[in-house]
Design an enzyme around this catalytic site. Structure first.
Site: not given
Ligand code: C2G
Length: 133
Positions: A46, A48
């Site tokens: 993602k 992240k």
């Protein structure tokens, strides 16, 4: 009244009141709330990098009264399987994802909830940076 199962997905890093409000409202839609928590590896996918590890984020979520079960989220395409296996009635997620998960509506209700303005993990990190300058 049918026993209603709800599921939601997320990273839930640096847990804050915006997250809690989402979980509270999700639980109010049923009787049982499952949170599929992004693993550290999935966070990489993602883009992240969570401050807290999966185990730490899982432990924090499990301490929240609205949360009944935490399972790992480690791929984009596990949702249909999760919804069928766990007999989920409602899929809930913040409206920053509006439209992205409509394909689940053949298995369960899909609900996009308004996000809480004024708070986010990014804002916390940015504010702390400013504060510590
Ligand atoms: N959220 C919110 N209000 C905020 C911040 C977050 O309502 N101020 C909600 C998001 O909309 C999401 C949940 O809290 O429903 C968790 O947020 P994130 O951890 O940022 O989740 P995200 O990275 O969007 O993961 O497969 C789906 C993804 O895993 C969703």
């Amino acid at each position: 009244m049918k026993f209603t199962r709800v599921i939601t997905y997320g990273t839930y890093d640096l847990l804050h009141w915006g997250h809690i409000r989402l979980l509270k409202r999700a639980k109010e839609l049923g009787d049982y709330l499952v949170v599929a928590l992004s693993t550290d590896e999935f966070n990489n996918l993602k883009g992240k990098k969570a401050y807290h590890s999966y185990e730490e984020r899982k432990m924090m979520l499990e301490s929240i009264r609205y949360v009944d079960l935490v399972i790992p989220e480690d791929s984009w395409d596990q949702k249909e399987h999760d919804v069928k296996l766990l007999e989920i009635d409602k899929f809930v997620i913040g409206d920053d994802w509006t439209g992205e998960f409509d394909f689940l509506d053949k298995h369960c209700e899909v609900i996009y909830m308004s996000r809480t303005e004024g708070i986010s993990t990014t804002k916390i990190k940015e504010d702390l940076e400013k504060f510590n300058k």
